[in-house]
Design a protein around this motif. Structure first.
Motif, PDB file in Angstrom:
ATOM      1  N   ALA B 165       5.609  11.756  -0.621  1.00  0.00           N
ATOM      2  CA  ALA B 165       5.008  10.509   0.066  1.00  0.00           C
ATOM      3  C   ALA B 165       3.751  10.602  -0.252  1.00  0.00           C
ATOM      4  CB  ALA B 165       5.692  10.439   1.837  1.00  0.00           C
ATOM      5  N   VAL B 166       2.830  11.448  -0.255  1.00  0.00           N
ATOM      6  CA  VAL B 166       1.405  12.028  -0.226  1.00  0.00           C
ATOM      7  C   VAL B 166       1.233  12.064  -1.502  1.00  0.00           C
ATOM      8  CG1 VAL B 166      -0.968  12.705   0.811  1.00  0.00           C
ATOM      9  CG2 VAL B 166       1.144  12.821   2.205  1.00  0.00           C
ATOM     10  N   SER B 167       1.839  12.095  -2.120  1.00  0.00           N
ATOM     11  CA  SER B 167       1.358  12.378  -4.044  1.00  0.00           C
ATOM     12  C   SER B 167       1.567  11.075  -4.045  1.00  0.00           C
ATOM     13  CB  SER B 167       2.290  13.631  -4.391  1.00  0.00           C
ATOM     14  OG  SER B 167       2.735  14.010  -4.399  1.00  0.00           O
ATOM     15  N   THR B 168       2.721  10.387  -3.841  1.00  0.00           N
ATOM     16  CA  THR B 168       2.876   8.946  -4.613  1.00  0.00           C
ATOM     17  C   THR B 168       1.679   7.837  -3.813  1.00  0.00           C
ATOM     18  OG1 THR B 168       5.112   9.256  -4.706  1.00  0.00           O
ATOM     19  CG2 THR B 168       4.421   7.330  -5.087  1.00  0.00           C
ATOM     20  N   TYR B 169       1.333   8.404  -2.927  1.00  0.00           N
ATOM     21  CA  TYR B 169       0.303   7.380  -2.001  1.00  0.00           C
ATOM     22  C   TYR B 169      -0.486   7.705  -2.487  1.00  0.00           C
ATOM     23  CZ  TYR B 169      -1.903   5.497   1.785  1.00  0.00           C
ATOM     24  OH  TYR B 169      -2.865   3.809   2.398  1.00  0.00           O
ATOM     25  N   PHE B 170      -1.407   8.747  -3.139  1.00  0.00           N
ATOM     26  CA  PHE B 170      -2.427   9.086  -3.707  1.00  0.00           C
ATOM     27  C   PHE B 170      -2.052   8.406  -5.346  1.00  0.00           C
ATOM     28  CE2 PHE B 170      -5.212  11.363  -6.084  1.00  0.00           C
ATOM     29  CZ  PHE B 170      -6.098  11.349  -5.917  1.00  0.00           C
ATOM     30  N   ALA B 171      -1.558   8.467  -5.733  1.00  0.00           N
ATOM     31  CA  ALA B 171      -1.282   8.262  -7.216  1.00  0.00           C
ATOM     32  C   ALA B 171      -0.895   6.382  -7.139  1.00  0.00           C
ATOM     33  CB  ALA B 171       0.088   8.397  -7.755  1.00  0.00           C
ATOM     34  N   VAL B 172      -0.289   6.203  -6.687  1.00  0.00           N
ATOM     35  CA  VAL B 172      -0.306   4.190  -6.030  1.00  0.00           C
ATOM     36  C   VAL B 172      -1.929   3.778  -6.431  1.00  0.00           C
ATOM     37  CG1 VAL B 172       0.682   2.234  -5.378  1.00  0.00           C
ATOM     38  CG2 VAL B 172       2.233   4.383  -6.528  1.00  0.00           C
ATOM     39  N   GLU B 219      -3.515 -10.557 -13.315  1.00  0.00           N
ATOM     40  CA  GLU B 219      -3.049 -11.169 -11.742  1.00  0.00           C
ATOM     41  C   GLU B 219      -1.810 -10.769 -11.413  1.00  0.00           C
ATOM     42  OE1 GLU B 219      -4.908 -15.552 -11.845  1.00  0.00           O
ATOM     43  OE2 GLU B 219      -5.453 -14.599  -9.951  1.00  0.00           O
ATOM     44  N   MET B 220      -0.788 -11.151 -12.257  1.00  0.00           N
ATOM     45  CA  MET B 220       0.337 -10.536 -12.008  1.00  0.00           C
ATOM     46  C   MET B 220       0.528  -8.951 -12.063  1.00  0.00           C
ATOM     47  SD  MET B 220       2.891 -11.894 -11.508  1.00  0.00           S
ATOM     48  CE  MET B 220       5.084 -12.092 -12.498  1.00  0.00           C
ATOM     49  N   VAL B 221       0.095  -8.022 -12.200  1.00  0.00           N
ATOM     50  CA  VAL B 221       0.105  -6.766 -12.016  1.00  0.00           C
ATOM     51  C   VAL B 221      -0.053  -5.972 -10.756  1.00  0.00           C
ATOM     52  CG1 VAL B 221      -1.216  -4.637 -12.476  1.00  0.00           C
ATOM     53  CG2 VAL B 221       0.838  -4.962 -13.797  1.00  0.00           C
ATOM     54  N   TYR B 222      -1.558  -6.976 -10.417  1.00  0.00           N
ATOM     55  CA  TYR B 222      -2.299  -7.124  -9.041  1.00  0.00           C
ATOM     56  C   TYR B 222      -1.235  -7.205  -7.683  1.00  0.00           C
ATOM     57  CZ  TYR B 222      -6.963  -6.259  -6.623  1.00  0.00           C
ATOM     58  OH  TYR B 222      -6.957  -5.191  -6.373  1.00  0.00           O
ATOM     59  N   LEU B 223      -0.025  -8.578  -8.226  1.00  0.00           N
ATOM     60  CA  LEU B 223       0.420  -9.041  -7.193  1.00  0.00           C
ATOM     61  C   LEU B 223       2.188  -7.968  -7.185  1.00  0.00           C
ATOM     62  CD1 LEU B 223       1.003 -11.541  -5.299  1.00  0.00           C
ATOM     63  CD2 LEU B 223       2.461 -12.473  -7.447  1.00  0.00           C
ATOM     64  N   ILE B 224       1.828  -7.695  -8.169  1.00  0.00           N
ATOM     65  CA  ILE B 224       3.456  -6.292  -8.134  1.00  0.00           C
ATOM     66  C   ILE B 224       2.808  -5.706  -6.984  1.00  0.00           C
ATOM     67  CG2 ILE B 224       4.849  -4.851  -9.422  1.00  0.00           C
ATOM     68  CD1 ILE B 224       4.898  -7.247 -11.369  1.00  0.00           C
ATOM     69  N   LEU B 225       1.576  -4.665  -7.625  1.00  0.00           N
ATOM     70  CA  LEU B 225       1.216  -3.430  -6.811  1.00  0.00           C
ATOM     71  C   LEU B 225       1.062  -3.690  -5.420  1.00  0.00           C
ATOM     72  CD1 LEU B 225      -1.409  -2.097  -9.127  1.00  0.00           C
ATOM     73  CD2 LEU B 225       0.579  -1.417  -8.895  1.00  0.00           C
ATOM     74  N   THR B 230       3.151  -2.222  -0.196  1.00  0.00           N
ATOM     75  CA  THR B 230       2.889  -2.310   1.086  1.00  0.00           C
ATOM     76  C   THR B 230       3.397  -2.126   1.632  1.00  0.00           C
ATOM     77  OG1 THR B 230       2.192  -4.888   0.738  1.00  0.00           O
ATOM     78  CG2 THR B 230       3.594  -4.189   2.727  1.00  0.00           C
ATOM     79  N   PRO B 231       5.073  -1.517   1.322  1.00  0.00           N
ATOM     80  CA  PRO B 231       5.835  -1.012   1.953  1.00  0.00           C
ATOM     81  C   PRO B 231       5.755   0.908   1.492  1.00  0.00           C
ATOM     82  CG  PRO B 231       7.096  -1.936  -0.057  1.00  0.00           C
ATOM     83  CD  PRO B 231       5.790  -2.844   0.452  1.00  0.00           C
ATOM     84  N   LEU B 232       4.964   0.742   0.513  1.00  0.00           N
ATOM     85  CA  LEU B 232       4.782   2.787   0.421  1.00  0.00           C
ATOM     86  C   LEU B 232       3.828   2.905   1.338  1.00  0.00           C
ATOM     87  CD1 LEU B 232       4.612   4.895  -1.577  1.00  0.00           C
ATOM     88  CD2 LEU B 232       2.592   3.888  -3.127  1.00  0.00           C
ATOM     89  N   VAL B 233       2.637   2.196   2.129  1.00  0.00           N
ATOM     90  CA  VAL B 233       2.126   2.168   3.214  1.00  0.00           C
ATOM     91  C   VAL B 233       3.070   2.443   4.216  1.00  0.00           C
ATOM     92  CG1 VAL B 233       1.007   0.089   3.390  1.00  0.00           C
ATOM     93  CG2 VAL B 233      -0.824   2.335   3.391  1.00  0.00           C
TER      94      VAL B 233
END
Lengths: 378, 455
Positions: B165-172, B219-225, B230-233
């Motif tokens: 979780a923490v490493s994914t969080y950092f990467a994303v 803008e699309m990528v920003y929305l996807i990210l 959101t669920p990631l955090v």
């Protein structure tokens, strides 16, 4: 300046409303190789340029699902197939407990994958040699102006017509953008001293660091797997004790638990007379005796006590254990041989417990009887 | 009372500045030499970092015996600090992703900075589990890789979920931050005249050319990210809370932990972002970009999450009583009146009582007062983690193994060092990258979007 090669003809507008209008007109006039450049995303431009909706959502979906699938596969392989361990009574395939990691890998794959797809596949980035970069045009449209650029390789490209169109639309500036000839004509070669030098340097640094950290660093303090510890190991010299030994001998007269000192060390007759076997020849005792005999005695005396040593002459062959002399010996006399040895035969007092010694003797008796069975045994 | 025209959206950027001026204001810190104040600030944070470095070096050389961790309280301060710092990071993602999905335009001024804080906070947090394993250079075993022992990691352990979780969080978070930076790198590339900077910005911009064909995908990528972040955090602090909730210790083994931890994380994160932004907007003259309104909105979120945290404290007590489980009841009485009562009441007064003052508009909009309250919130949230980790461990089921935990000087040295690291990184960030997103701010200035008159 006739040898300059035109890349595109650009126009700069001041107002966001103007650029929407311009985008509509340019795309309506049938130009295909054109672009709009704005310092930030302007709402409504996509519609004016008639761009199809972005397909990045699909790549996110595909990448995310592949992430989930890869995670399940990985976890399945590792904890169900390759090395299953029961943990906390859970089944090997404990799906609820795998969900967090499946989720994390899905998010990781989807977000990183989508961004990389966009940058490298959709945009063909990095592209720092694009002719539009670092032109007067770009300096304006990256700050507060909005620009249109129609490329010279558009099939309908005609400088005069386009200038007229731009003027009609109310452009505040019309700027031609040229290819940077130095960049266009530049030939990329692999065998370039600079490039090769970089390559060699990287190789040396990477392999050097890896070698150093795995073979040297990991054996230095404090990374040395706790090899250096402030304690005395056996055989080490001790500064603390006056005799210099780090291993402490037991106090004078101390005996180990259950280990009475052997009283008949040089009196085999006494041993033969006084000592008697405390064990009865039960199956259990004979099995123990067999195991111990096979381990300790059989290398020299042979599996059946016939003196057929397996040591191939590296050690004198012992006599047979089936001799009349031995059959007449009491258990105590054999015990004495195990305890102190006999001539070249070493003593076994430290290797075996008392119980094991007596059990071995029971087994030897059984061996002897097997070769000289009485009629009543049959 | 003045009447407000609710038919018109109030601008989030004050005074409709010309777009060129926004470029100038935001890139000014990057183009001017650092001043005296900066050097003073960074010398303080570097000193703190040095203290932490020394404390860590000693811990590596002599071992973790230098810490206060004792037999029942094996987690000690490192885990307290880990949870604290991961929590700080959550505000950044909340601002950049969740508020983006909710179309809260006031986030634009603070999003970049908060994202930066997320990254630095997660980096700081990551240090603690690593040093807590005692020999951090062997932490590679946390990753499932084919090794000579042919052993794999334990996928059913929350501690391993944490690693992922923490490493994914950092990467994303990092990629989110970088994607936001690309257009700004391009703007800076066109601005700068310095040769070295031009190379750096060119590499960072990847050749971005402000093309609308790109903006559309961007803008699309920003929305996807944002949709993924959101669920990631939410998942990250949920998983951190699993470290506790999956165990069977009284005081930890409760289902309220995930939402309660997430609320607490947002709570402390917003307090930290608010604290730092108060300085940033003053020092770099961003008062019209990071407006008082923005700060007030953040205070409202602090009030909301603070009340949620207070509710969770009350609920824990209620459930302990209502469940009828004796050890559970004992644990909570012990928290409030046992040997760690002092920590508990610091936590309650800082976290539950002080943010309630934000009900008053006057307090929400007075900078010195809200600064002090946010500091209290951070202190309180640190103590919350202390109370959770230490009280439950120090008195578990077996009274014969109870022991009091006292952190040592080395423990505090490492804590100070973590603040030093975080603020040093932040200070360097303010001088090397645009701390406010140039492109995003421009897009929300009044008059920057077409009026759609003829559509």
């Amino acid at each position: 300046m006739t040898d300059k090669k035109l890349y595109s003809l650009t126009a700069v507008f001041d107002k966001p409303d103007d650029i929407i209008n311009a985008a509509e007109k340019v795309s309506d006039s049938g130009y295909t190789k054109y672009d709009i450049n704005t310092p930030y995303p302007v709402h409504g431009l996509d519609g004016a340029m008639k761009l199809p909706p972005s397909k990045l959502g699909y790549s996110a979906l595909v990448l995310g699902l592949s992430g989930t699938f890869a995670a399940v596969l990985m976890i399945y392989f590792m904890s169900v197939y390759d090395y299953p361990i029961v943990i906390g009574g859970k089944p090997f395939f404990a799906l609820p407990a795998f969900v967090p990691i499946m989720f994390e890998i899905t998010v990781l794959a989807a977000s990183i994958g989508t961004v990389l797809t966009m940058l490298f596949f959709f945009f063909k980035f990095p592209n720092n040699s694009h002719p539009l970069l670092e032109t007067d045009y770009m300096k304006l449209v990256s700050v507060d102006k909005y620009g249109v650029s129609i490329q010279a390789d558009d099939p309908k490209f005609n400088e005069d017509e386009i200038s007229k169109l731009y003027n009609d639309l109310g452009a505040s500036k019309i700027l031609p953008v040229y290819w940077d000839l130095e960049e266009v004509l530049y030939e990329h070669k692999i065998v370039e001293p600079k490039f090769l030098g970089m390559l060699a340097l990287t190789a040396i640094i990477v392999s050097g660091t890896v070698y150093f950290s795995l073979n040297k660093l990991m054996f230095m303090e404090p990374f040395s797997w706790m090899m250096e510890q402030e304690k005395l190991s056996p055989q080490q010299k001790s500064e603390f004790f006056s005799d210099g030994y780090s291993m402490r001998p037991p106090v004078e007269g101390a005996i180990a638990r259950g280990d009475l000192p052997y009283q008949f060390a040089d009196k085999p007759e006494m041993a033969a007379k006084i000592l008697s076997n405390p064990l009865v020849s039960s199956e259990e005792n004979l099995l123990l005796g067999k195991t111990k005999y096979n381990i300790y005695c059989s290398p020299c005396h042979g599996y059946f006590g016939e003196g057929d040593s397996r040591l191939r002459g590296q050690f004198p062959n012992p006599p047979s254990l089936h001799s009349q002399k031995l059959r007449d010996w009491t258990d105590g006399r054999i015990y004495h041989v195990i305890e102190v040895g006999q001539n070249v035969m070493p003593a076994y007092n430290t290797q075996m417990t008392n119980n094991e010694k007596w059990a071995t003797i029971l087994y030897i008796r059984a061996l002897q009887r097997s070769l000289n069975a009485k009629e009543s045994d049959l | 009372m003045s009447t407000v025209d609710y038919t018109r959206e109030i601008s989030v950027i004050e005074g409709q500045p010309p777009l060129r001026e926004i470029d100038e204001v935001i890139s000014k810190p990057l183009e001017t030499k650092p001043d005296k104040k900066f050097y003073m600030a960074i010398s303080v944070t570097l000193t703190m970092l040095l203290i932490g470095g020394i404390a860590l070096g000693l811990s590596f050389y002599y071992g973790t015996g230098l810490w206060g961790n004792n037999n029942p309280v094996g987690w000690g301060l490192p885990i307290v600090n880990f949870v604290f710092w991961v929590g700080i990071g959550h505000a950044g993602t909340l601002i950049s992703a969740i508020l983006f999905l909710f179309r809260q335009k006031w986030r634009t001024g603070i999003a970049r900075f908060a994202e930066g804080m997320t990254i630095f906070a997660v980096m700081t947090a990551g240090i603690f589990p690593l040093i807590h394993v005692g020999r951090p250079w062997l932490a590679g075993y946390l990753i499932p890789y084919p090794n000579q022992h042919s052993l794999w990691v334990n996928f059913t352990s929350p501690l391993l979920w944490d690693v992922f979780a923490v490493s994914t969080y950092f990467a994303v978070s990092f990629i989110f931050w970088y994607v936001g930076l690309i257009p700004d790198f391009a703007a800076l590339r066109e601005r700068t005249t310095n040769k070295i900077k031009k190379v750096i910005y060119s590499i960072g911009s990847l050749g971005w050319r402000n093309s609308n064909r790109h903006w559309q995908h961007y803008e699309m990528v920003y929305l996807i990210l944002a949709g993924f972040a959101t669920p990631l955090v939410l998942s990250v602090h949920t998983i951190v809370s699993f470290d506790f909730a999956i165990s069977i210790l009284p005081g930890w083994h409760t289902t309220i932990f995930p939402p309660y931890f997430v609320a607490g994380a947002v709570f402390s994160g917003f307090a930290m972002v608010q604290n730092v932004l108060i300085f940033i907007r003053k020092i770099f003259n961003y008062e019209h970009i990071i407006t008082l309104k923005t700060l007030e909105n953040m205070n409202k979120i602090i009030l909301l999450t603070g009340s949620m945290v207070g509710y969770a404290y009350a609920m824990e007590f209620f459930i302990a009583w209502y469940s009828g489980v004796q050890p559970e009841q004992f644990t909570f009485l012990n928290r409030a009146f046992g040997p760690y009562a002092w920590a508990y009441w610091i936590m309650v007064s800082c976290n539950v009582i002080s943010p309630q003052l934000f009900w008053f508009k006057k307090i929400r909009t007075t900078i010195p007062v809200m600064f002090v309250i946010a500091v209290f919130v951070n202190v309180g949230m640190w103590f919350e983690r202390f109370v959770i980790v230490v009280t439950s461990l120090s008195r578990d089921y077996l009274p014969s193994s109870w022991a009091y935990f006292t952190p040592t000087l080395t423990d505090f040295g490492i804590l100070i060092g973590s603040f030093g690291l975080f603020f040093t990184l932040l200070l360097i960030f303010t001088k090397t990258l645009p701390v406010v997103s140039i492109a995003e701010v421009k897009a929300v200035v009044d008059g920057s979007q077409p009026s759609h008159k003829d559509h």
